[in-house]
Design an enzyme around this catalytic site. Sequence first.
Site, PDB file in Angstrom:
ATOM      1  CE  LYS A   1       1.915 -17.985  -1.877  1.00 40.09           C
ATOM      2  NZ  LYS A   1       1.073 -19.207  -1.910  1.00 40.09           N
TER       3      LYS A   1
ATOM      4  CE1 TYR B   1      -3.439  -2.761   0.785  1.00 43.29           C
ATOM      5  CE2 TYR B   1      -4.622  -0.684   0.956  1.00 43.29           C
ATOM      6  CZ  TYR B   1      -4.633  -2.051   0.807  1.00 43.29           C
ATOM      7  OH  TYR B   1      -5.829  -2.713   0.673  1.00 43.29           O
TER       8      TYR B   1
ATOM      9  CG  ASP C   1      -8.036  -4.983   1.599  1.00 45.86           C
ATOM     10  OD1 ASP C   1      -8.990  -4.482   2.225  1.00 45.86           O
ATOM     11  OD2 ASP C   1      -7.937  -4.952   0.354  1.00 45.86           O
TER      12      ASP C   1
ATOM     13  CG  ASP D   1     -13.656  -7.198   1.754  1.00 43.70           C
ATOM     14  OD1 ASP D   1     -13.402  -6.347   2.639  1.00 43.70           O
ATOM     15  OD2 ASP D   1     -14.101  -6.897   0.638  1.00 43.70           O
TER      16      ASP D   1
ATOM     17  CG  ASP E   1      -2.085 -20.251  -0.750  1.00 41.55           C
ATOM     18  OD1 ASP E   1      -1.584 -20.082   0.383  1.00 41.55           O
ATOM     19  OD2 ASP E   1      -1.550 -20.965  -1.623  1.00 41.55           O
TER      20      ASP E   1
HETATM   21  C1  IPM Z   1     -10.543  -1.241   3.502  1.00 37.81           C
HETATM   22  C2  IPM Z   1     -10.731  -0.752   2.096  1.00 37.81           C
HETATM   23  C3  IPM Z   1      -9.559   0.134   1.735  1.00 37.81           C
HETATM   24  C4  IPM Z   1      -8.294  -0.682   1.827  1.00 37.81           C
HETATM   25  C5  IPM Z   1      -9.682   0.803   0.351  1.00 37.81           C
HETATM   26  C6  IPM Z   1     -10.956   1.576   0.233  1.00 37.81           C
HETATM   27  C7  IPM Z   1      -8.487   1.664   0.062  1.00 37.81           C
HETATM   28  O1  IPM Z   1     -10.861  -1.816   1.221  1.00 37.81           O
HETATM   29  O2  IPM Z   1     -10.540  -0.409   4.423  1.00 37.81           O
HETATM   30  O3  IPM Z   1     -10.417  -2.439   3.701  1.00 37.81           O
HETATM   31  O4  IPM Z   1      -7.909  -1.368   0.882  1.00 37.81           O
HETATM   32  O5  IPM Z   1      -7.667  -0.648   2.887  1.00 37.81           O
HETATM   33 MN    MN Z   2     -10.873  -3.778   2.174  1.00 38.68          MN
END
Ligand code: IPM
Ligand code: MN
Length: 362
Positions: free
Chosen positions: A192, A147, A249, A253, A225
């Site tokens: 990884k 990042y 990240d 999700d 993975d």
């Molecule tokens: C999160 C989001 C952000 C990230 C994006 C919007 C830049 O996906 O907070 O997880 O990748 O960190």
């Molecule tokens: Mn995210």
Amino acid sequence: MSPQKNYKIAVLAGDGIGPEVMTEVKKVLAAVSKKFFLDFELKESLVGGAAIDAIGEPLPTATLKACEESDAILFGSVGGENWNSLPPEKRPEVGALLPLRKHFDLFANIRPAGISPILKNSSPLKPEIIGNGFHFTVVRELTGDVYFGEKKLEKDFGSDLMIYKKNEVERIARVAFELARNSRQKVTNVDKANVLATSQFWRSIVEEIHAKEFPEIELEHLYIDNATMQLLTRPADFDVILAGNLFGDILSDEAAQISGSIGMQASASINSKKFGLYEPMGGSAPSIAGKGIANPIAQIGSAAMMLEISFGETEAASAIEDAIQKTLEGGLLTADIFTDSAGEQKVSTSEMGDSIIKNILK
Ligand code: IPM
Ligand code: MN
């Protein structure tokens, strides 16, 4: 009577569903302030797409100043099609959220996930995998990795440098082990290391911190993975999951989705002084923005995390958490978690907020 405690909060609703879920948080904070004798001074500022549209930049100086003058930041969400044609650094995500994380050194992203049996119909996981429910926390490093490594975007190649320095790994590893100490004593490190030098380095530092400072905590390692698979088959085995920025990240999700809905998941991004930015894990969801159907729980839960972590107002934080649980137990569900099963009632964003408030004030 003890003096009323005063907290300054920078409120950055952003774009998409941000403003409408933030409206519910403001109502919740007003209720909490009455019940627990707390004074919240809210300073609302523009950020993301809303700021681009109004003044042409995603993170205006005035907004950054308001954040600097506050005790915490409540962040909504940013990003959407409308601004995707802009160069990355002018877009809501890269131009606002990432600089805020870097500016305040918010290196520790804490993303709790989990599901109680009430919501098992909303999870894509089979009931036998959910069992009696599960709960774990993703601890994601937030100010390093690809990042923030050097970026190049040339005509015939693009590159992002994946890099971690020793102190960056040490401090996030400590956050994970400390959380595990107050939880179920287990850290799963995700990397990884079979391929990446960055991960081999990361893993060696995690092991060093473990051996020196937290030998009593169980430590296991998984490759990213494999970890994404294991989360789907044995979610209840995890306690604290430690990962770098990119892998964290992805994992968060996945964690949010198996927990019922990304609209439920709160998150805290904090620095070493426990100053923090509190935001839902999900995005701005432009496709449902303005319809009054977004789930405000992630945003309300983020406010609860703020009360607990940055302000130490544990009682007020628990009152919000309990009220959220009670509302869900009562069968009130927004569209994202509604499954049309017996006892469920589909509610709007504001009905969900009102019901949570009613349960707080009970
Ligand atoms: C999160 C989001 C952000 C990230 C994006 C919007 C830049 O996906 O907070 O997880 O990748 O960190
Ligand atoms: Mn995210």
